[in-house]
Design an enzyme around this catalytic site. Structure first.
Site, PDB file in Angstrom:
ATOM      1  CB  CYS A 152      -0.862  -0.052   1.260  1.00 19.79           C
ATOM      2  SG  CYS A 152      -1.771   1.447   1.659  1.00 19.79           S
ATOM      3  CB  SER A 161       0.092   3.635   4.212  1.00 20.82           C
ATOM      4  OG  SER A 161      -1.151   4.163   3.818  1.00 20.82           O
ATOM      5  CG  HIS A 188       2.773   8.034   2.652  1.00 18.46           C
ATOM      6  ND1 HIS A 188       3.154   8.990   1.748  1.00 18.46           N
ATOM      7  CD2 HIS A 188       1.481   7.743   2.360  1.00 18.46           C
ATOM      8  CE1 HIS A 188       2.144   9.245   0.937  1.00 18.46           C
ATOM      9  NE2 HIS A 188       1.115   8.497   1.286  1.00 18.46           N
ATOM     10  CG  HIS A 234      -0.496  -1.490   6.339  1.00 19.21           C
ATOM     11  ND1 HIS A 234       0.522  -0.965   5.584  1.00 19.21           N
ATOM     12  CD2 HIS A 234      -1.638  -0.978   5.837  1.00 19.21           C
ATOM     13  CE1 HIS A 234       0.017  -0.164   4.676  1.00 19.21           C
ATOM     14  NE2 HIS A 234      -1.299  -0.159   4.798  1.00 19.21           N
ATOM     15  CB  CYS A 258      -4.885  -1.696   3.995  1.00 19.43           C
ATOM     16  SG  CYS A 258      -4.783   0.120   4.059  1.00 19.43           S
TER      17      CYS A 258
END
Ligand SMILES: NC(=O)c1ccc[n+]([C@@H]2O[C@H](COP(=O)([O-])OP(=O)(O)OC[C@H]3O[C@@H](n4cnc5c(N)ncnc54)[C@H](O)[C@@H]3O)[C@@H](O)[C@H]2O)c1
Ligand SMILES: [Zn+2]
Ligand SMILES: [Zn+2]
Length: 360
Positions: A38, A40, A43, A59, A162
Site C-alpha cells: 500500500c 502508506s 510514506h 499492513h 487495507c
C-alpha cells in the site's frame, strides 16, 4: 523467520532473519500467505511519516492461524484470517460508539518490560501498525484479525486488509453516499479504485475517476467509473463541475497531496462533502476558501474507511465472491518478498494498482 526490515528512512528494506515471540494470552500467531503493498508503506519508508526503527513494514495481509494464546477462543489453528491495523479494545468511548477505527488503547500492544513480539539479534524490532505483514509470520492481538470463509482466495483477501476497507468504507461509512448521488474520486490506486467500486455498490449515478496516468483511468472504468478525467490534460475541478452542472455531491481524495485535497473541496456542490483519505505529509497545511462553508460544503477525513472490520470484511468477501467487488482487476502482479523494494518503488510512478507479495 524471514522478514523485510526497514533500518533507516529512505533506505531499501532488507530481507533478513528475525525472531518472533510465542503468543501471549490474547495473541494469535498467523502464517502470512499474502501481503499487498500500500502507498502508506512508502510514506513510512521515505519518512514523510515518522516511525520507530528498525521496523518490519506491511499492513495489508491475509493468512492462516498457526497458534493461539491461552485466552483466545475467537479463532483456532487452521482458520483463514484477514488482518486489520485498526485493532480495537472494545471498551473505550470510540469502540462503544461504533468508531472502532479510532481506538488507540495501548493495551493492544505488549507492555514495556515484556519481551518484544519481534526481535533481531536480541534487540527489539518495532511492529508496524499492530501487524508487520512483510514477514513470514505475524504475532498480533486477537482484535487485529477477522475470520473469513475458506473459499476466499487469500491474495484477494489481503487487499481487503487495507485498500478495499479504506476505499469502500470511506464511501459507505464515512461519507455514507446515497443511491443516485454523484461522486468524484481523485487518485486511482488501490484505495481510489476501491472508492469507485464502493460508489458503484452504493448506487451512485455518476462516478468520475481522476488520475494522471491513462492506464489507471481505463482500469477505473472496470471498477465502475462512468466518466474519467486525466488531470494531466485538463483542470480536474473545471472538468467535474462541467460534467455535473456545478459539482458533485461527494468527492474523495485518495492520493495524499495538498493540491488534490483543495481540488476535492472545490469540486463539490453546495451541501456536498469532500472526504480526504490520502496521507498528507506531516506539517502540510491545507487551504480552503472560508465563505464556501456558508454553502454547507463539508471537508472531512477518513481513517481506514471508518471500519468495523469484523463486520465489514466478511461482507466484502461476500461482495467479491458474488462479483460485486472487482478484486481480480486490482492485482497488478504477484511478487516474492525479495522483490518488495521494486514493488514499493513502482508506487512512485502511479502505474500499478496493487502488487501482492506471496509467501512460500
Ligand atoms: N486514511 C487511511 O486510512 C488510509 C488507508 C490506506 C491508504 N491511505 C493513503 O491513501 C493514499 C492512496 O493510497 P494508494 O495505495 O491507493 O496509492 P497509489 O500510489 O496506489 O495510488 C495513487 C494514485 O494517484 C495518482 N496520482 C498521483 N498524483 C496525482 C495527481 N496530482 N492527480 C491525480 N492523480 C494523481 C497515481 O497515478 C495513482 O494512480 C495514500 O496517501 C495512502 O497512504 C490512507
Ligand atoms: Zn494501507
Ligand atoms: Zn477502543
Amino acid at each position: 523467520m524471514k522478514a523485510a526490515v526497514l533500518h533507516e528512512v529512505n533506505q531499501p528494506l532488507e530481507i533478513q532473519e528475525v525472531q518472533i515471540s510465542k503468543p501471549g494470552p490474547r495473541e494469535v500467531l498467523v502464517r502470512t500467505v499474502a501481503a499487498g503493498i500500500c502507498h502508506s508503506d512508502l510514506h513510512f519508508q521515505n519518512g514523510s511519516y515518522p516511525y520507530p526503527l528498525p521496523a518490519i513494514l506491511g499492513h495489508e495481509s491475509a493468512g492462516i492461524v498457526e497458534e493461539v494464546g491461552s485466552s483466545v477462543n475467537y479463532v483456532k489453528k487452521g482458520d483463514h484470517v484477514i488482518t486489520c491495523l485498526s485493532a480495537f479494545c472494545g471498551h473505550c468511548e470510540y469502540c462503544l460508539t461504533g468508531h472502532m477505527s479510532l481506538c488507540q488503547e495501548p493495551e493492544l500492544l505488549r507492555k514495556e518490560g515484556e519481551e518484544s513480539r519481534l526481535m533481531q539479534n536480541a534487540k527489539p524490532i518495532a511492529q508496524f501498525l499492530n501487524l508487520s505483514s512483510f514477514a513470514e509470520q505475524m504475532l498480533v492481538h486477537e482484535h487485529a484479525i477477522t475470520k473469513v470463509r475458506d473459499d476466499m482466495p487469500l491474495d484477494r483477501a489481503a487487499l481487503i486488509g487495507c485498500g478495499v476497507t479504506t476505499g469502500v468504507g470511506a464511501v459507505i461509512h464515512t461519507a455514507a453516499v446515497e443511491p443516485g448521488s454523484t461522486v468524484a474520486v481523485i487518485g486511482c490506486g488501490g484505495v481510489g479504485l476501491s472508492c469507485i467500486n464502493g460508489a458503484e455498490i452504493a448506487g451512485a449515478s455518476r462516478i468520475i475517476a481522476i488520475d494522471t496516468v491513462a492506464s489507471k483511468l481505463e482500469l477505473a472504468r472496470k471498477f465502475g467509473a462512468t466518466d474519467v478525467v486525466n488531470a494531466k490534460d485538463s483542470d480536474a475541478v473545471e472538468a467535474v463541475r462541467e460534467l455535473t452542472q456545478g459539482g458533485v455531491h461527494y468527492s474523495f481524495e485518495a492520493i495524499g497531496l495538498k493540491a488534490t485535497t483543495e481540488q476535492a473541496f472545490k469540486m463539490i456542490r453546495a451541501g456536498g462533502c469532500a472526504t480526504v483519505i490520502g496521507m498528507i505529509p506531516v506539517c502540510t497545511m491545507v487551504e480552503v476558501h472560508g465563505p464556501e462553508f456558508l454553502r454547507e460544503k463539508k471537508l472531512q477525513g477518513s481513517n481506514m474507511g471508518s471500519n468495523r472490520f469484523r463486520v465489514d470484511m466478511p461482507r466484502f468477501v461476500d461482495f467479491y465472491l458474488s462479483g460485486k467487488l472487482h478484486l481480480d482487476d486490482m492485482i497488478s502482479s504477484h511478487i516474492s518478498l525479495e522483490d518488495v523494494n521494486a514493488g514499493l518503488q513502482q508506487l512512485e510512478t502511479g502505474e500499478v494498482a496493487r502488487n501482492v507479495i506471496m509467501f512460500e
